[in-house]
Motif scaffolding. Structure first.
Motif, PDB file in Angstrom:
ATOM      1  N   LEU A   1       0.858  -1.191   0.000  1.00 38.88           N
ATOM      2  CA  LEU A   1       0.000   0.000   0.000  1.00 38.88           C
ATOM      3  C   LEU A   1       0.886   1.231   0.000  1.00 38.88           C
ATOM      4  O   LEU A   1       1.906   1.226   0.702  1.00 38.88           O
ATOM      5  CB  LEU A   1      -0.814   0.067   1.302  1.00 38.88           C
ATOM      6  N   PRO A   2       0.521   2.288  -0.730  1.00 39.36           N
ATOM      7  CA  PRO A   2       1.366   3.490  -0.717  1.00 39.36           C
ATOM      8  C   PRO A   2       1.597   4.012   0.706  1.00 39.36           C
ATOM      9  O   PRO A   2       2.661   4.529   1.012  1.00 39.36           O
ATOM     10  CB  PRO A   2       0.564   4.494  -1.545  1.00 39.36           C
ATOM     11  N   ALA A   3       0.604   3.855   1.593  1.00 45.52           N
ATOM     12  CA  ALA A   3       0.741   4.410   2.951  1.00 45.52           C
ATOM     13  C   ALA A   3       1.703   3.611   3.822  1.00 45.52           C
ATOM     14  O   ALA A   3       2.120   4.082   4.876  1.00 45.52           O
ATOM     15  CB  ALA A   3      -0.629   4.445   3.628  1.00 45.52           C
ATOM     16  N   MET A   4       2.039   2.380   3.412  1.00 45.58           N
ATOM     17  CA  MET A   4       2.841   1.515   4.276  1.00 45.58           C
ATOM     18  C   MET A   4       4.261   1.389   3.731  1.00 45.58           C
ATOM     19  O   MET A   4       4.450   1.192   2.539  1.00 45.58           O
ATOM     20  CB  MET A   4       2.161   0.138   4.405  1.00 45.58           C
ATOM     21  N   PHE A   5       5.257   1.467   4.628  1.00 47.22           N
ATOM     22  CA  PHE A   5       6.650   1.511   4.169  1.00 47.22           C
ATOM     23  C   PHE A   5       7.244   0.124   3.947  1.00 47.22           C
ATOM     24  O   PHE A   5       8.395   0.009   3.551  1.00 47.22           O
ATOM     25  CB  PHE A   5       7.517   2.302   5.154  1.00 47.22           C
TER      26      PHE A   5
ATOM     27  N   GLY B   1      13.552 -30.555   1.294  1.00 47.99           N
ATOM     28  CA  GLY B   1      12.574 -31.523   1.801  1.00 47.99           C
ATOM     29  C   GLY B   1      11.748 -32.138   0.694  1.00 47.99           C
ATOM     30  O   GLY B   1      11.913 -31.801  -0.487  1.00 47.99           O
ATOM     31  N   PRO B   2      10.808 -33.031   1.055  1.00 51.34           N
ATOM     32  CA  PRO B   2      10.014 -33.737   0.047  1.00 51.34           C
ATOM     33  C   PRO B   2       8.775 -32.954  -0.420  1.00 51.34           C
ATOM     34  O   PRO B   2       8.166 -33.317  -1.432  1.00 51.34           O
ATOM     35  CB  PRO B   2       9.574 -35.000   0.795  1.00 51.34           C
ATOM     36  N   ASP B   3       8.395 -31.891   0.313  1.00 52.53           N
ATOM     37  CA  ASP B   3       7.155 -31.178  -0.015  1.00 52.53           C
ATOM     38  C   ASP B   3       7.456 -29.743  -0.439  1.00 52.53           C
ATOM     39  O   ASP B   3       8.490 -29.194  -0.070  1.00 52.53           O
ATOM     40  CB  ASP B   3       6.238 -31.123   1.219  1.00 52.53           C
ATOM     41  N   PRO B   4       6.511 -29.122  -1.146  1.00 54.37           N
ATOM     42  CA  PRO B   4       6.697 -27.699  -1.467  1.00 54.37           C
ATOM     43  C   PRO B   4       6.808 -26.876  -0.173  1.00 54.37           C
ATOM     44  O   PRO B   4       6.241 -27.258   0.857  1.00 54.37           O
ATOM     45  CB  PRO B   4       5.419 -27.321  -2.219  1.00 54.37           C
ATOM     46  N   VAL B   5       7.520 -25.790  -0.264  1.00 55.86           N
ATOM     47  CA  VAL B   5       7.686 -24.948   0.915  1.00 55.86           C
ATOM     48  C   VAL B   5       7.310 -23.513   0.540  1.00 55.86           C
ATOM     49  O   VAL B   5       7.478 -23.105  -0.620  1.00 55.86           O
ATOM     50  CB  VAL B   5       9.155 -25.083   1.415  1.00 55.86           C
ATOM     51  N   ARG B   6       6.727 -22.796   1.496  1.00 52.45           N
ATOM     52  CA  ARG B   6       6.406 -21.384   1.234  1.00 52.45           C
ATOM     53  C   ARG B   6       6.886 -20.535   2.414  1.00 52.45           C
ATOM     54  O   ARG B   6       6.752 -20.931   3.573  1.00 52.45           O
ATOM     55  CB  ARG B   6       4.901 -21.189   1.035  1.00 52.45           C
ATOM     56  N   LEU B   7       7.463 -19.400   2.066  1.00 50.13           N
ATOM     57  CA  LEU B   7       7.952 -18.486   3.101  1.00 50.13           C
ATOM     58  C   LEU B   7       7.333 -17.110   2.882  1.00 50.13           C
ATOM     59  O   LEU B   7       7.255 -16.641   1.735  1.00 50.13           O
ATOM     60  CB  LEU B   7       9.476 -18.326   3.033  1.00 50.13           C
ATOM     61  N   VAL B   8       6.906 -16.488   3.970  1.00 54.60           N
ATOM     62  CA  VAL B   8       6.475 -15.097   3.891  1.00 54.60           C
ATOM     63  C   VAL B   8       7.697 -14.229   4.116  1.00 54.60           C
ATOM     64  O   VAL B   8       8.526 -14.527   4.976  1.00 54.60           O
ATOM     65  CB  VAL B   8       5.364 -14.815   4.934  1.00 54.60           C
ATOM     66  N   LYS B   9       7.817 -13.190   3.315  1.00 53.82           N
ATOM     67  CA  LYS B   9       8.992 -12.313   3.398  1.00 53.82           C
ATOM     68  C   LYS B   9       8.533 -10.861   3.512  1.00 53.82           C
ATOM     69  O   LYS B   9       7.601 -10.456   2.815  1.00 53.82           O
ATOM     70  CB  LYS B   9       9.825 -12.486   2.127  1.00 53.82           C
ATOM     71  N   ALA B  10       9.176 -10.117   4.386  1.00 57.20           N
ATOM     72  CA  ALA B  10       8.880  -8.679   4.456  1.00 57.20           C
ATOM     73  C   ALA B  10      10.130  -7.898   4.141  1.00 57.20           C
ATOM     74  O   ALA B  10      11.243  -8.327   4.458  1.00 57.20           O
ATOM     75  CB  ALA B  10       8.394  -8.306   5.841  1.00 57.20           C
ATOM     76  N   GLN B  11       9.949  -6.750   3.514  1.00 54.11           N
ATOM     77  CA  GLN B  11      11.081  -5.853   3.265  1.00 54.11           C
ATOM     78  C   GLN B  11      10.583  -4.422   3.202  1.00 54.11           C
ATOM     79  O   GLN B  11       9.428  -4.166   2.841  1.00 54.11           O
ATOM     80  CB  GLN B  11      11.813  -6.240   1.982  1.00 54.11           C
ATOM     81  N   VAL B  12      11.456  -3.515   3.570  1.00 56.98           N
ATOM     82  CA  VAL B  12      11.116  -2.093   3.476  1.00 56.98           C
ATOM     83  C   VAL B  12      11.233  -1.689   2.008  1.00 56.98           C
ATOM     84  O   VAL B  12      12.141  -2.150   1.313  1.00 56.98           O
ATOM     85  CB  VAL B  12      12.080  -1.259   4.347  1.00 56.98           C
TER      86      VAL B  12
END
Ligand SMILES: O=P(O)(O)OC[C@H]1O[C@@H](O)[C@@H](O)[C@@H](O)[C@@H]1O
Length: 579
Positions: free
Chosen positions: A497-501, A567-578
């Motif tokens: 969002l434009p308001a969020m850094f 590992g044997p299964d798909p993996v998902r990671l949430v990532k945050a960055q400025v």
């Protein structure tokens, strides 16, 4: 949207006490071993640290440690060198929040302003006949000492002590009962700033979680190890508290606090409170504040542009909100930027986002005002609930969305919100974390059987009427957008969002494949939200495993790294960055 697998069993590889080897020193245990490191000929030793510490126990430990018959000791308590309480209060409180029962403006200024310099100088005068003078207490480093030790207690213990009426607030007289309000908003900012200013001078860091057998390390090793961490991925120690809405996911899945009433707010990486463990393993290590790692190497950790924007404040926070088998959070909002700055004293505000790691079958997320909500009637009902205990139907005013696993809900400041019962929220937010301005709390009672505080006037002053109607779903519940992809991996933007850094992304990696990442001069924070985990390898070859539900800080200085799914299964990671 909500296509993620939902882990229901234990996470066997989850590591609750990540620990990093100490460079150029070994962890010493006990006061005697610490005392043994004091250079011969030291005339004045300052032992500084938090106000809430049991300073009597520290003095007892030191007395026994130096009790070899050769060292004559003279103790001086720097708490006797503070200005009078009325002056301290005048210097640390603001007109607007002086009588507020819950909030105070974040203290500016320096600890030295609360001390009487002449009294401090007199206390720090070297003892006669070669006696070792020990200056004890918060602010001891301001006295003229030959050697400086820092006696620290992770903040969760300080909070627990004050909740139970133990310990003292900073610069408070002995008979003044401690308050959480002063601890959080006045003592901590002053003491943190003071500690960071002294960081280069500390000769020994002592973790006084155990006052009888404290663990300690040399100051040089502390700085070298922290500076080395700033060049490689690392984890902070996760902890959970209990609240009246807390659930049981973290107890059942991650094994946290099995004997506690519940696991509620999980401190994954909350910079002002999180710690990093340095040492051999959890049984022989010291905990140092994460924020000290940042203060020692702000450019390496944050990157030059983020350092320029935020100083030494690590601006992004990851935490869990566990309501599985618990209750709804309060419906609250966070201060809008001007109010945050002018009233509460933080230079940037508490924008948040909720990533639903797990969602109950009929669980809800409260978010935004209903189209055409009568804000005056809402205000009136919230006031009546607070003052007279009159319940009301919050859904007349606030929208409710089905909780969907894998979905991100953006919560810019001023937006009414709350997670419902049955969810595991990974909160990816701006670092300020203590400003939940509650509209309504379901008339819920706290541990002391009092109606939990709500903050009707603060909340309505900060309510953003633009976060209402169809705009809420359109702007705050976004569809993932592809960003980049490679062989067996992809990265998508979940929310911006434009308001969020800061932005929230998600990286998905197939078994046996690796996603390529660049920090581009900004730190990343990652949490494994689906699958067993991944191995992170940096451009210079540092490796760090990260498993389901674990969070990793990747300093800006890392520049490039790979997220390898072994590992044997798909993996998902949430990532945050400025951004
Ligand atoms: O006010 P309660 O119900 O305890 O909830 C408080 C929690 O709410 C969430 O939305 C976040 O703002 C958290 O940072 C906060 O700790």
């Amino acid at each position: 949207m909500g296509e993620g697998p939902q882990l229901k069993t234990k996470a066997p590889q989850y590591e609750p006490t990540p620990c990093y080897p100490l460079l150029a020193d070994a962890v010493a245990v006990g006061w005697a071993d610490a005392a043994g490191t004091l250079p011969k000929g030291t005339r004045v030793l300052a032992v500084d640290g938090p106000a809430v510490l049991d300073w009597t126990a520290v003095a007892t430990g030191l007395r026994a440690a130096f009790g070899d018959g050769h060292t004559r000791l003279e103790f001086a308590d720097v708490r006797t060198a503070v200005r009078d309480w009325e002056t301290v209060r005048r210097l640390t409180e603001t007109e607007q929040l002086r009588d507020d029962p819950d909030f105070a403006r974040l203290a500016g200024g320096d600890l030295a302003e609360l001390m009487d310099p002449a009294a401090l100088a007199a206390l720090a005068a070297p003892g006669e006949d070669g006696a070792l003078r020990v200056l004890l207490g918060p602010g001891a480093a301001l006295g003229d000492a030959d050697v400086l030790w820092w006696a620290d207690l992770p903040k969760r213990y300080a909070e627990a002590a004050v909740k139970h009426g133990r310990g003292r607030n900073l610069a408070a007289p002995e008979d003044e009962p401690p308050t959480l309000r002063r601890l959080l908003y006045i003592d901590w900012p002053l003491l943190d700033r003071h500690r960071d200013q002294m960081a280069e001078r500390i000769d020994r860091w002592i973790d006084v979680t155990d006052t009888v057998f404290p663990a300690s390390i040399g100051g040089q090793a502390l700085r070298e190890t922290c500076r080395s961490l700033a060049t490689r991925p690392f984890r902070t120690r996760p902890t959970f508290n209990s609240t009246p809405w807390g659930g049981h996911w973290a107890q059942e899945t991650l094994g946290h606090n099995p004997d506690a009433e519940n696991t509620a707010l999980g401190y994954e990486l909350i910079a002002p409170e999180s710690g990093v463990l340095l040492g051999d393993d959890a049984s022989r290590c010291v905990e140092v504040p994460f924020q000290l790692v940042v203060a020692l190497s702000p450019v390496d950790v944050l990157g030059p542009a983020v350092h320029e924007m935020f100083g030494t404040s690590f601006p992004v926070r990851f935490d869990y909100l566990d309501t599985v088998g618990g209750g709804n959070l309060s419906v609250h909002c966070h201060p809008r930027p001007d109010d945050m700055h002018s009233v509460f004293g933080w230079p940037y505000t508490q924008h948040e986002s909720y990533y639903l790691m797990r969602a109950g079958e009929h669980s809800k997320v409260f978010l935004g005002l209903r189209e055409g909500a009568d804000v005056e009637a809402f205000h009136h009902s919230a006031h009546a609930a607070d003052a007279y205990g009159t319940p009301f139907d919050i859904e007349r005013y606030v929208q409710v969305f089905p909780a969907e696993a894998g979905q991100l809900y953006l919560v810019p400041a001023g937006t009414p919100h709350g997670s419902g019962e049955g969810n595991v929220v990974l909160e990816v937010s701006a670092t300020p974390y203590l400003y939940s301005l509650r509209f309504y709390d379901w008339l819920r009672r706290d541990a002391a059987d009092r109606q939990r505080a709500v903050h009707v006037e603060h909340a309505f002053r900060n309510l953003d009427p633009a976060r209402s109607g169809a705009a809420v779903a359109r702007e705050l519940i976004q569809r993932p957008r592809p960003l980049r992809a490679g062989d067996g991996w992809r990265e998508e933007v979940l929310g911006a969002l434009p308001a969020m850094f800061f932005q929230v992304h998600r990286i998905a990696v197939e078994p046996g494949r690796a996603a390529e990442q660049r920090t581009d001069g900004r730190f990343h924070v990652l949490t494994v939200v689906d699958g067993q985990g991944a191995v992170i390898t940096t451009a210079v070859g540092h490796r760090h495993s990260v498993h389901y539900a674990e969070t990793l800080a990747v300093p800006a200085s890392v520049t490039a790294y790979r997220v390898h799914n072994q590992g044997p299964d798909p993996v998902r990671l949430v990532k945050a960055q400025v951004v």
